[in-house]
Design a protein around this motif. Structure first.
Motif, mmCIF file in Angstrom:
data_model
loop_
_atom_site.group_PDB
_atom_site.id
_atom_site.type_symbol
_atom_site.label_atom_id
_atom_site.label_comp_id
_atom_site.label_asym_id
_atom_site.label_seq_id
_atom_site.Cartn_x
_atom_site.Cartn_y
_atom_site.Cartn_z
ATOM 1 N N PHE A 98 0.832 -1.205 0.000
ATOM 2 C CA PHE A 98 0.000 0.000 0.000
ATOM 3 C C PHE A 98 0.870 1.260 0.000
ATOM 4 N N ILE A 99 1.940 1.249 0.793
ATOM 5 C CA ILE A 99 2.852 2.401 0.834
ATOM 6 C C ILE A 99 3.488 2.616 -0.538
ATOM 7 N N LEU A 100 3.961 1.527 -1.157
ATOM 8 C CA LEU A 100 4.539 1.639 -2.499
ATOM 9 C C LEU A 100 3.502 2.153 -3.489
ATOM 10 N N GLN A 101 2.287 1.664 -3.375
ATOM 11 C CA GLN A 101 1.208 2.105 -4.260
ATOM 12 C C GLN A 101 0.978 3.610 -4.154
ATOM 13 N N LYS A 102 0.926 4.116 -2.924
ATOM 14 C CA LYS A 102 0.687 5.547 -2.723
ATOM 15 C C LYS A 102 1.840 6.382 -3.259
ATOM 16 N N ILE A 103 3.078 5.869 -3.150
ATOM 17 C CA ILE A 103 4.224 6.573 -3.719
ATOM 18 C C ILE A 103 4.112 6.598 -5.242
ATOM 19 N N LEU A 104 3.729 5.475 -5.830
ATOM 20 C CA LEU A 104 3.590 5.399 -7.277
ATOM 21 C C LEU A 104 2.466 6.299 -7.796
ATOM 22 N N LEU A 105 1.400 6.433 -7.039
ATOM 23 C CA LEU A 105 0.272 7.250 -7.482
ATOM 24 C C LEU A 105 0.617 8.730 -7.526
#
Length: 287
Positions: A172-179
């Motif tokens: 989820f943390i990686l996802q938010k960084i990617l977004l």
């Protein structure tokens, strides 16, 4: 209430009471909202919250038996950082001070641990929870700060070998960084960064095909979809996207998850667009 908060902080600063304070919800929830109302509280409170009034001490070894809060060893104070951290950033003002003081870095030693015992898994999970709460605000300042730290490789390691719940929060943390546009550009800036992310995501897909988790798969698919928004990453994904995301491997897992199915369909569509097909129906690379 601010007076009550000050009294709580004074009690925290008494070394003999520090351990027992960390064992209970010492600061009532009703006090949390008052923290952001005290503009000058941080210089006095942070040393107390981080070290029981005598400075923060990291344990000499973070992978021994198990941390026990009642122990007299002051190295075992560290679990108190998570509730303290969650207390510190309820509002934008305190969140900025939280980042400016680099407080999240105090959590990174817990993310470095590899012991799979329950106490250390709890440390990793709650530390991830603090970072997850930060990225959930969708503030540019948070992403900019995290990109100056080692949070991405730390999350990738947990995504590869952590428990299902830790993997989910780390993804989820990686996802938010990617977004975030800056985060996406950062990860896709070099082949090494992108390939590391793609390799771990690929391993996760393979593992999920054997041990399905709809919740974790949802975040993995969203990461892939966001990567496909970058032209260079999209071209690479045409070659390395796991077959399990192209066939019906996860059809049963996603049968009731319309959102993830839509993301997966969009991902496949993104990777197909721009491809040239020869008369035999074989995809050819763009000219």
């Amino acid at each position: 209430a601010p007076g009550s908060l000050s009294q709580c902080l004074r009690t925290f600063s008494l070394g003999d009471l520090w351990g027992s304070a960390c064992l209970s919800p010492f600061l009532p929830f009703s006090l949390h909202r008052h923290v952001s109302l005290l503009p000058n509280w941080a210089p006095r409170a942070l040393p107390v919250l981080l070290g029981g009034g005598s400075g923060f001490e990291l344990p000499s070894a973070l992978d021994p038996p198990s941390p026990h809060p009642k122990s007299g060893n002051r190295g075992h104070q560290v679990p108190c950082i998570e509730p303290s951290s969650q207390l510190i950033f309820p509002g934008p003002q305190s969140r900025s001070a939280f980042l400016a003081a680099h407080i999240p870095l105090f959590l990174y030693p817990f993310l470095h641990t590899v012991s799979k015992t329950r106490p250390f898994e709890y440390l990793r999970l709650t530390s991830l929870g603090v970072i997850g709460a930060l990225v959930k605000t969708d503030e540019q300042e948070v992403i900019n700060f995290l990109l100056t730290t080692e949070i991405i490789p730390l999350c990738l390691r947990i995504m590869e070998s952590g428990s299902e719940l830790s993997k989910t929060v780390a993804t989820f943390i990686l996802q938010k960084i990617l977004l975030d546009d800056t985060g996406l550009a950062y990860i896709c800036q070099t082949y090494e960064r992108f390939s590391h992310v793609a390799m771990i995501l690929g391993k996760m897909v393979l593992q999920l095909s054997k041990e399905p988790s709809a919740r974790l798969l949802k975040h993995v698919v969203r990461c892939y979809l966001r990567l496909s928004d970058n032209p260079r990453a999209r071209e690479a994904l045409r070659q390395c996207l796991p077959d399990q995301l192209k066939d019906t491997t996860f059809a049963q897992v996603l049968k009731d998850d319309t959102t993830t199915k839509r993301w997966l369909a969009q991902l496949v569509k993104n990777l197909q667009e721009g491809q040239v097909t020869d008369p035999r129906g074989i995809p050819l690379p763009p000219q």
